[in-house]
Enzyme design. Structure first.
Site, PDB file in Angstrom:
ATOM      1  N   ASP A 237     -18.655 -29.924 -22.662  1.00 32.22           N
ATOM      2  CA  ASP A 237     -18.154 -29.500 -21.358  1.00 32.22           C
ATOM      3  C   ASP A 237     -19.107 -28.444 -20.798  1.00 32.22           C
ATOM      4  O   ASP A 237     -19.270 -27.372 -21.387  1.00 32.22           O
ATOM      5  CB  ASP A 237     -16.741 -28.934 -21.503  1.00 32.22           C
ATOM      6  CG  ASP A 237     -16.031 -28.744 -20.179  1.00 32.22           C
ATOM      7  OD1 ASP A 237     -16.623 -29.094 -19.136  1.00 32.22           O
ATOM      8  OD2 ASP A 237     -14.893 -28.248 -20.176  1.00 32.22           O
TER       9      ASP A 237
ATOM     10  N   ASP B 196     -19.572 -33.322 -15.471  1.00 35.78           N
ATOM     11  CA  ASP B 196     -19.813 -32.165 -16.331  1.00 35.78           C
ATOM     12  C   ASP B 196     -19.184 -32.249 -17.719  1.00 35.78           C
ATOM     13  O   ASP B 196     -19.220 -31.263 -18.461  1.00 35.78           O
ATOM     14  CB  ASP B 196     -19.336 -30.884 -15.642  1.00 35.78           C
ATOM     15  CG  ASP B 196     -17.847 -30.904 -15.334  1.00 35.78           C
ATOM     16  OD1 ASP B 196     -17.259 -31.989 -15.318  1.00 35.78           O
ATOM     17  OD2 ASP B 196     -17.290 -29.823 -15.081  1.00 35.78           O
ATOM     18  N   GLU B 197     -18.634 -33.386 -18.093  1.00 36.77           N
ATOM     19  CA  GLU B 197     -18.078 -33.472 -19.450  1.00 36.77           C
ATOM     20  C   GLU B 197     -18.121 -34.899 -19.968  1.00 36.77           C
ATOM     21  O   GLU B 197     -18.106 -35.871 -19.201  1.00 36.77           O
ATOM     22  CB  GLU B 197     -16.650 -32.922 -19.500  1.00 36.77           C
ATOM     23  CG  GLU B 197     -15.659 -33.651 -18.635  1.00 36.77           C
ATOM     24  CD  GLU B 197     -14.244 -33.127 -18.835  1.00 36.77           C
ATOM     25  OE1 GLU B 197     -13.855 -32.843 -19.983  1.00 36.77           O
ATOM     26  OE2 GLU B 197     -13.513 -33.037 -17.833  1.00 36.77           O
TER      27      GLU B 197
END
Length: 351
Positions: A11, A105-106
């Protein structure tokens, strides 16, 4: 015995805000907010300095300005964020081909069959995070566990720029004291309900019969019963298919139906750009309107030939807008989306 899975959840830390700070180092240390500076805008991301004032994603800009009048507002640049995300995913691919992206983003990574030189999953996570920092200048946090549920919780445990391991023998001890609010899917209202029932931790829920959880939480009670025991057999799916692409605009002022269509060219262009980036076409177009009293109206049309460019999406959106009944209602939001996605060169059958 089957091998214990090694799942890593990566993350990025305050991704959009950190990306902006990387190219604006003069703003480091300042409360930075990524959002359009409008009356009805909401926060996309807040730097850790801004979070100290209580600012967070999805908060209205109006509320944020009351809490932190001195925050610096930067409009989002999604093309820039996507470029960084692609860099990060290229780093993931050096370690495994089992990658399940959740957003820009993850992502989940399955390292169970990793055959490289690093002996432990924690070492792999540390190497991935080091590569990300060296090549993008941004930090990431990681959770390492035998399943996706625990890995996602663990990635939040040492933020920012940290990692946390939940080994198989530690699962029950870890969950015994885990606040129910940390369980993915448990929001504020659900947590309050659980507290009223006397359930403060995952350990409390683990002492509860399945039937009781199903009674209070419906079908989700079955999954909750498994999660609080650390059980999650979901695979890391490396070929996730995006089911929908959409874009919407929250208007600074309510607009009547006859004028709101002026926003369709911008929406069509934004959706077409995303489709081209994904090399997809779509057979179904949906128009979304939200009235000033927050009622949502949608109109959809499935076409015999796939659409993929801005002019065709605009024409479809205008068709759908004409189907909305005339009324005195005013609208605060308009959106355009596509679904029934197909790879760019695939044609729909004629019959």
């Amino acid at each position: 015995m089957p091998a214990v899975r090694k799942i890593i959840h990566i993350d990025m830390d305050a991704f959009y805000a950190s990306a902006e700070l990387y190219r604006r180092p003069d703003l480091r240390g300042s409360p930075v907010v990524v959002a359009w500076d409008g009356v009805r805008s909401v926060i996309c991301a807040a730097s850790y300095e801004a979070r100290r004032f209580g600012l967070h994603s999805a908060m209205s800009v109006a509320a944020a300005k009351r809490l932190c009048p001195n925050a610096v507002y930067i409009p989002p640049d999604f093309a820039y964020y996507r470029a960084i995300s692609q860099q990060v995913h290229q780093i993931f691919a050096r370690y495994t081909d089992k990658i399940e992206p959740l957003s820009l983003d993850e992502a989940y990574l399955d390292l169970t069959d990793y055959s490289g030189s690093l002996p432990y999953a924690r070492d792999i996570a540390r190497a991935i995070r080091a590569d990300i920092f060296a090549e993008t200048g941004l930090t990431a946090s990681a959770g390492i566990a035998p399943n996706k549920f625990l890995a996602k919780i663990a990635s939040d445990w040492r933020k920012p720029n940290g990692q946390f391991v939940i080994a198989p023998e530690q699962i029950l001890t870890f969950l015994a004291d885990l606040p129910v609010s940390k369980i993915p899917g448990v929001g504020k209202i659900t947590a309050q309900k659980m507290h009223r029932m006397g359930w403060k931790t995952a350990g409390d829920l683990a002492k509860t019969e399945r039937a009781v959880l199903v009674h209070h939480f419906g079908v989700w009670g079955h999954r909750l019963y498994d999660l609080v025991r650390g059980e999650d057999n979901r695979e890391v799916k490396s070929q996730r298919i995006r089911q929908q692409i959409s874009n919407e605009i929250t208007l600074p002022y309510d607009e009547p139906l006859h004028s709101i269509g002026r926003h369709l060219p911008e929406l069509a262009a934004a959706v077409a750009k995303q489709m081209q980036h994904k090399q997809m076409t779509a057979a179904c177009v949906t128009l979304k309107l939200k009235s000033s009293d927050f009622h949502i109206h949608t109109r959809s049309q499935t076409f015999s030939a796939p659409l993929g460019d801005a002019p065709s999406l605009l024409a479809a959106g205008q068709q759908l807008l004409q189907r909305q009944p005339e009324s005195s209602a005013a609208y605060r939001l308009i959106g355009l989306g596509v679904s029934h996605l197909l790879p760019h060169n695939v044609q729909l059958p004629l019959w």
